[in-house]
Design an enzyme around this catalytic site. Sequence first.
Site, PDB file in Angstrom:
ATOM      1  N   GLU A 257       0.901  -1.152   0.000  1.00 22.00           N
ATOM      2  CA  GLU A 257       0.000   0.000   0.000  1.00 22.00           C
ATOM      3  C   GLU A 257       0.938   1.198   0.000  1.00 22.00           C
ATOM      4  OE1 GLU A 257      -1.144   3.158   1.496  1.00 22.00           O
ATOM      5  OE2 GLU A 257      -1.641   2.072   3.338  1.00 22.00           O
ATOM      6  N   CYS A 296      -1.031   8.803   3.416  1.00 26.72           N
ATOM      7  CA  CYS A 296      -0.944   8.212   2.080  1.00 26.72           C
ATOM      8  C   CYS A 296      -2.204   8.504   1.272  1.00 26.72           C
ATOM      9  CB  CYS A 296      -0.683   6.719   2.168  1.00 26.72           C
ATOM     10  SG  CYS A 296      -1.812   5.862   3.258  1.00 26.72           S
TER      11      CYS A 296
END
Lengths: 516, 516
Positions: A257, A296
């Site tokens: 990720e 993120c």
Amino acid sequence: MAEILPSYLAGRWTTGTGAGAPVHDAVDGELVTHVSTEGLDLAEAVQHAREVGGPALREAGFQGRAAMLKAAASAIAERKQELYDLSARAGSTRADATVDVDGGFGTALVYASLGRAGLPEGNLVVEDAPVLLGRHGTFVGQHVLTPRRGVAVQINAFNFPVWGMLEKLAPALIAGVPSIVKPASQTAYVTEHAVRIMLEADVLPVGAISLVSGPVPGLLDLLGGQDLVGFTGSASTAALLRSHPSVTERSVRFTAEADSLNSSVLGPDADEGTPEFDLYVEQLVTEMTVKAGQKCTAIRRAFVPRGRLDAVTSAVVERLRAVVVGAPGADGVTMGALVGLDQRQDVRAQVARLRTEVRLVHGDPERVDVVGADDRRGAFLSPLLLVGSDSAGSPHEVEAFGPVSTLLPYDDADHLVAQVARGEGSLAASVVSHDPEFVRTAVTGIAAHHGRVLVLDRDDAAESTGHGTPMPQLVHGGPGRAGGGEEEGGLRAVHHHLQRTAVQGAPGLAERLGRG
Amino acid sequence: MAEILPSYLAGRWTTGTGAGAPVHDAVDGELVTHVSTEGLDLAEAVQHAREVGGPALREAGFQGRAAMLKAAASAIAERKQELYDLSARAGSTRADATVDVDGGFGTALVYASLGRAGLPEGNLVVEDAPVLLGRHGTFVGQHVLTPRRGVAVQINAFNFPVWGMLEKLAPALIAGVPSIVKPASQTAYVTEHAVRIMLEADVLPVGAISLVSGPVPGLLDLLGGQDLVGFTGSASTAALLRSHPSVTERSVRFTAEADSLNSSVLGPDADEGTPEFDLYVEQLVTEMTVKAGQKCTAIRRAFVPRGRLDAVTSAVVERLRAVVVGAPGADGVTMGALVGLDQRQDVRAQVARLRTEVRLVHGDPERVDVVGADDRRGAFLSPLLLVGSDSAGSPHEVEAFGPVSTLLPYDDADHLVAQVARGEGSLAASVVSHDPEFVRTAVTGIAAHHGRVLVLDRDDAAESTGHGTPMPQLVHGGPGRAGGGEEEGGLRAVHHHLQRTAVQGAPGLAERLGRG
């Protein structure tokens, strides 16, 4: 705090040798601790997790493990203040720490609850209905899921030392796979304390969790086809890990990720004065400032109809002027520090790259007024808003992992979809619009490039969980630049730690396998 | 046949330049054709597939594409004799060719039917029920699946030139993702003809399928985060492809299905004279001889209770003596040739490695009686049965990709499970037993190491689809050595070509997105 941050391996606390690498306070630059894994026996740790932790976890079954997870998460909830206090040293305001700490144990509790409600006793999930494979009904096939016999190595990013650890640990634990947690050095002391709280609660079997507080050279060499690696962090590190022979040759199950260039889109219907206009502006500022933009999922590319670029710019700048940067807890502070001076240097460098093509309209990368701290010692940075044009390439390539976003114009839905796709895969996007036709076109046009798309409007805003917040029930991850992986997503994340096997035989076979 | 085997790229037949690499007849060693992709514009082909094929496929929706697939598969069914004839040149008996050709169009027809029954009109699958994310019910999340905007590069193995192509093409086609088929050189002329049949049927939009008849240097360089690569073949090539930057850096979705050391287990209950004893022996001989043992699922490790090793050896040898090796179609022939002399050389080398630890009890790797052909020109090989002990490591590491299996003893269920695990991940295993307790212990013990486990007994044998046969409804793949991937598995394989996206918004959002 200890001179060298301890690790927990093979069922005992232990400490690396040598000088270690210093970890500094994000706010005042003081030394917090050192990390070192020199001299630690990782091979013993992996073997112990596999041979002691794995069997003990499997002994408990899904239901027993869901109960363990609930107890572990509750232990953290009870001692959350300790984690807030440590988080402040990493630059987090109380609000930031809540996202991480409460978000962390909250996610674990959701998993405990999903496990309890959705998984059987024992270790065998019957996934689907039997399929007849012959005309007379004497031979069928169906899929079962059983715990993989390996370990789950969980390599986390610095920005969510508690949530990041728990959102990976929770599904592994329920699945019956022992975890080896590897926090990022900058905030490893927060993770270490969270792990310590769970161990002190004494609710997990020995070997269920291990902690490596520092670098892990050689760890991947020890892994094989029953093991998993979950990684959150930069695309470059993801690529490095993914090209390791344990992944390429022995098929370690690998999930990444990675930070991505997430978008938020203002619909053409959302003129100034509409609720959606305000929601768009407010959400953008929130995403820029929470965790000082070190997320993120943060919005890096903010798309608005070309004719509304000035109006949005003015409205965002006005709100950004009200942001107060400073020491967590100091009077009036609404945005804390970056995790460290290196990180600030990196963000400044990325902003410089952006500025070769796009214009800075708010903030100064080199200076900011700071409350309750000194910006030469602490990693403070002004929120930075940029405005670009369609010709610019850098907003679709460069990520400044801090309080930085770029406003970009679009002409119509087709143009928008093409512009969003230039990000080459993202974790999350928001479409802020109350026009059903635009929402339909935009969402279906960009969905294939995203792991999550939030439609924000006047009808759902009051309960919206927000652009930047991954939810345990929904997948978190995205294609391409975002790493190509999936985490969370409800029981999908548990299943990820199980092996799917098609069993074939006479009818009733899955039932005859019992609890596994 | 053409001097250089044609490719089909960017909507037209084309031919590589240069001398190319020769492809020889497996039976008589004569030249069949050459493969060359020199001078072919792969970049144009990828772009054409993405920009012409993708939109045309998406225009048709799931239902339209399921109908196309049915038409394409039916075209192959009608002309199957042409493919049987070509397959004979690759060493396949009629029975072998049926597995490949009928298995291929049969699989595609199952997919067409699953797509028709299980997928909506349009391009958007609503995967699950909405999850409430707030107390007042104004905000929900749920998962939708939409076609990825890239291409599916399908790299197939030599052993199933029709089935291998169709089992990858079928789910990609239904998903709406254009395919670029890359057959193995040795049997590319069979695949080329199957693709030609589908193109001549004129049932697929231009750009939906491309064919590269030969090596593909640089093809992976052209791929990005919306693209997929599906690979079947050796573990070493899988590792090479998986470490390519398009996979490690740009998250091309990569699946590998690699040859593995599959097991078959005789239960302790299955004494001589029981139906299971005979089923075990019969299935082992079948798996050794079908396709001359050139199957990624073939039984390489045959486990039997220690005390029954001699009895099983005798029974297997007796049946192997009845095997007639020779030219496909020649009188009485029950086993054809390996695909070529290089392949035979490779199998001989692997058998030599096995024989450093285990004993050959039937067959001679260097000579065999051949009917209707010359074993100096054709790639014929005797079935080879070996017998090993628990101390031997090579049966768990060395794969001889031909008519080769090793009998191995076990003591009890725990010992068995540990021995099977030494294969480090396999595609398929059989447990041949009528003892429910043994079946339960063995299957749950080995499941995590397998993609598929067949329980064979007197109750299901008549309709069993067999150890070696992947079924379109069930996953095909396995952990570790088997590549860590999944193919088939019903609609799972279609979903693999779609992007999962969590959408969040006011209730009814997924419905408001329409058909996508």
